[in-house]
Design a protein around this motif. Structure first.
Motif, PDB file in Angstrom:
ATOM      1  N   TYR A   7      51.147  60.705   0.013  1.00  0.00           N
ATOM      2  CA  TYR A   7      51.521  60.503   1.214  1.00  0.00           C
ATOM      3  C   TYR A   7      50.180  60.553   2.171  1.00  0.00           C
ATOM      4  O   TYR A   7      49.665  61.704   2.450  1.00  0.00           O
ATOM      5  N   CYS A  20      56.837  62.985  11.716  1.00  0.00           N
ATOM      6  CA  CYS A  20      58.189  63.557  11.268  1.00  0.00           C
ATOM      7  C   CYS A  20      58.254  65.082  11.265  1.00  0.00           C
ATOM      8  O   CYS A  20      57.062  65.568  11.377  1.00  0.00           O
ATOM      9  N   ASP A  24      62.679  66.973   8.025  1.00  0.00           N
ATOM     10  CA  ASP A  24      62.718  65.533   7.536  1.00  0.00           C
ATOM     11  C   ASP A  24      62.487  65.567   6.247  1.00  0.00           C
ATOM     12  O   ASP A  24      62.744  65.148   5.066  1.00  0.00           O
ATOM     13  N   TRP A  25      61.348  66.543   5.988  1.00  0.00           N
ATOM     14  CA  TRP A  25      60.580  66.381   4.418  1.00  0.00           C
ATOM     15  C   TRP A  25      61.482  67.378   3.514  1.00  0.00           C
ATOM     16  O   TRP A  25      61.556  66.936   2.356  1.00  0.00           O
ATOM     17  N   TYR A  28      64.170  65.151   2.516  1.00  0.00           N
ATOM     18  CA  TYR A  28      63.832  63.959   1.700  1.00  0.00           C
ATOM     19  C   TYR A  28      63.774  64.431   0.258  1.00  0.00           C
ATOM     20  O   TYR A  28      64.264  64.033  -0.737  1.00  0.00           O
ATOM     21  N   GLU A  29      63.046  65.734   0.091  1.00  0.00           N
ATOM     22  CA  GLU A  29      62.729  66.385  -1.140  1.00  0.00           C
ATOM     23  C   GLU A  29      64.029  66.726  -1.790  1.00  0.00           C
ATOM     24  O   GLU A  29      64.337  66.608  -3.069  1.00  0.00           O
ATOM     25  N   PRO A  43      52.983  69.589  -1.121  1.00  0.00           N
ATOM     26  CA  PRO A  43      52.298  69.323   0.191  1.00  0.00           C
ATOM     27  C   PRO A  43      50.749  70.001   0.005  1.00  0.00           C
ATOM     28  O   PRO A  43      50.535  71.060  -0.462  1.00  0.00           O
ATOM     29  N   SER A  96      60.657  57.837   2.471  1.00  0.00           N
ATOM     30  CA  SER A  96      60.168  59.014   2.854  1.00  0.00           C
ATOM     31  C   SER A  96      59.837  59.115   4.239  1.00  0.00           C
ATOM     32  O   SER A  96      59.311  58.187   5.072  1.00  0.00           O
ATOM     33  N   GLY A  98      57.171  60.365   5.331  1.00  0.00           N
ATOM     34  CA  GLY A  98      55.737  59.844   5.214  1.00  0.00           C
ATOM     35  C   GLY A  98      55.249  58.382   5.466  1.00  0.00           C
ATOM     36  O   GLY A  98      54.311  58.107   5.537  1.00  0.00           O
TER      37      GLY A  98
END
Length: 117
Positions: A7, A20, A24-25, A28-29, A43, A96, A98
């Protein structure tokens, strides 16, 4: 096949535009984990915590604060996924957070090197 999703974001928030959210992360994960493709990932802490090491031809070690690269993008984190092919990896990369707001996701296949080589 395993792929690493890297990313990349702009070096400064002003350059990156809209970012984002943390939520959001998380979403997604969770989607990757729920689908069964997620292998690992993390991260990275803020760029200001980075230390770079270079070793010269004479073996002398030089340590500097921060990344010592001339780039407008920085690595913010990564995930390793296990999907059937590059097309599937690209679809996950496009989903993503990202990949939005001026940032990008690099998709790299993981090299499978036999033990003992």
């Amino acid at each position: 096949m395993k792929y690493m999703l890297l990313y990349m974001s702009a070096a400064t928030d002003a350059e990156a535009g809209d970012q984002c959210t943390f939520e959001d992360w998380i979403r997604y994960e969770r989607e990757m984990k729920d689908s069964g493709i997620w292998v690992s990932g993390h991260p990275l802490q803020d760029l200001t915590t980075c230390t770079s090491v270079r070793v010269g031809a004479d073996g002398e070690r030089t340590i500097t604060d921060g990344p010592f690269v001339e780039t407008r993008e920085v690595l913010g984190g990564y995930d390793i996924i296990d999907v059937p092919d590059l097309d599937a990896a690209l679809k996950w990369a496009a989903r993503s957070p990202g990949a939005t707001g001026g940032a990008s996701v690099q998709v790299r296949p993981i090299a499978e090197i036999p033990v003992g080589v």
